[in-house]
Write a protein that holds these residues in place. Structure first.
Motif: not given
Length: 257
Positions: A14-15, A18-19, A28, A31
């Motif tokens: 996911w991180e 998202a980035r 992310p 965040r």
């Protein structure tokens, strides 16, 4: 470790996604977690690290949910055991119980708004009325499943009705009761949020969601969703711990599987 490793891999994916996407609508997770910490869990140690925003957001929601769950559990277990121990009462009440259990819980909220108006009584009442049925039905089924041979032995030993209830019926019904409690707990969380999404609410997690959505504060929206997921997991884990202490790990693990 395998269970946590799967969660870690999902968060890392996911991180990275998202980035790479760079969309404001899907921030992310790191965040989101940082924003949730700053918003609710950056208070002084004397206040359990809770900020004033957490006191106005999390505690009212947990209070409504706890009140609704306690009332639903108490009424459901009491009425369920009473109905389950009487064949005639079970035959008469079972159609009504099945009908009430099949009604979608959010559909009942407008009825309670009309009857009780907006506010905490309406929210707690909607939680109780929707969450009581899984506990009641499962308690009745558990009481009906008590071994007749044990009841005959209890009659031979001249056990009183309270003694039969405490030593035979409740232990036999406990696995089904906890199955109903777990369903009821998830319904309480859903109804708690849904009731706070309605106009007239001025605090709680659901109110924070609608307020953040109105202000296009997507980080707060995602933080509230993350908070709800964490609360659901922690509450379910706590209930499973109590179940294992009272019922035993074998029945809990078997039902979870």
């Amino acid at each position: 470790m395998l269970r946590w490793s799967v969660l870690l891999v999902a968060v890392v994916c996911w991180e990275l996604a998202a980035r790479a996407q760079g969309s404001v609508y899907f921030p992310p997770p790191l965040r989101i977690a940082r924003h949730a910490r700053d918003l609710w869990f950056s208070g002084p140690p004397g206040h359990l690290f809770l900020t004033p925003a957490a006191v106005d957001t999390i505690l009212p929601s947990l209070g409504r949910m706890a009140a609704g769950f306690a009332l639903a559990a108490g009424a459901g277990i009491t009425l369920g055991i009473a109905v389950g121990r009487s064949r005639r009462a079970y035959a008469l009440c079972n159609p009504v119980l099945q009908f009430a259990r099949a009604v979608p819980p959010p559909a009942l909220v407008p009825v309670f708004v009309v009857v009780l108006d907006f506010g905490t009584p309406m929210q707690v009442a909607s939680i109780v009325f929707s969450a009581v049925w899984p506990v009641l039905v499962n308690s009745a089924e558990g009481a009906r499943a008590t071994d007749p041979l044990r009841l005959q032995v209890a009659a031979v030993l001249r056990l009183t009705a309270p003694e039969r209830l405490w030593f035979l019926i409740l232990p036999s019904a406990l696995p089904r009761i906890f199955a109903g409690l777990r369903l009821s707990l998830s319904l309480c969380l859903i109804l708690m949020v849904f009731s706070e999404l309605l106009p007239g609410s001025d605090n709680g997690i659901g109110f924070t969601l609608t307020d953040a959505q109105t202000r296009s504060d997507l980080l707060t929206v995602w933080s509230a969703l993350l908070l709800l997921g964490a609360l659901g997991y922690l509450l379910n884990t706590a209930l499973l711990t109590v179940e294992k202490r009272l019922v035993g790990p074998r029945s809990s693990a078997g039902r979870t599987a």
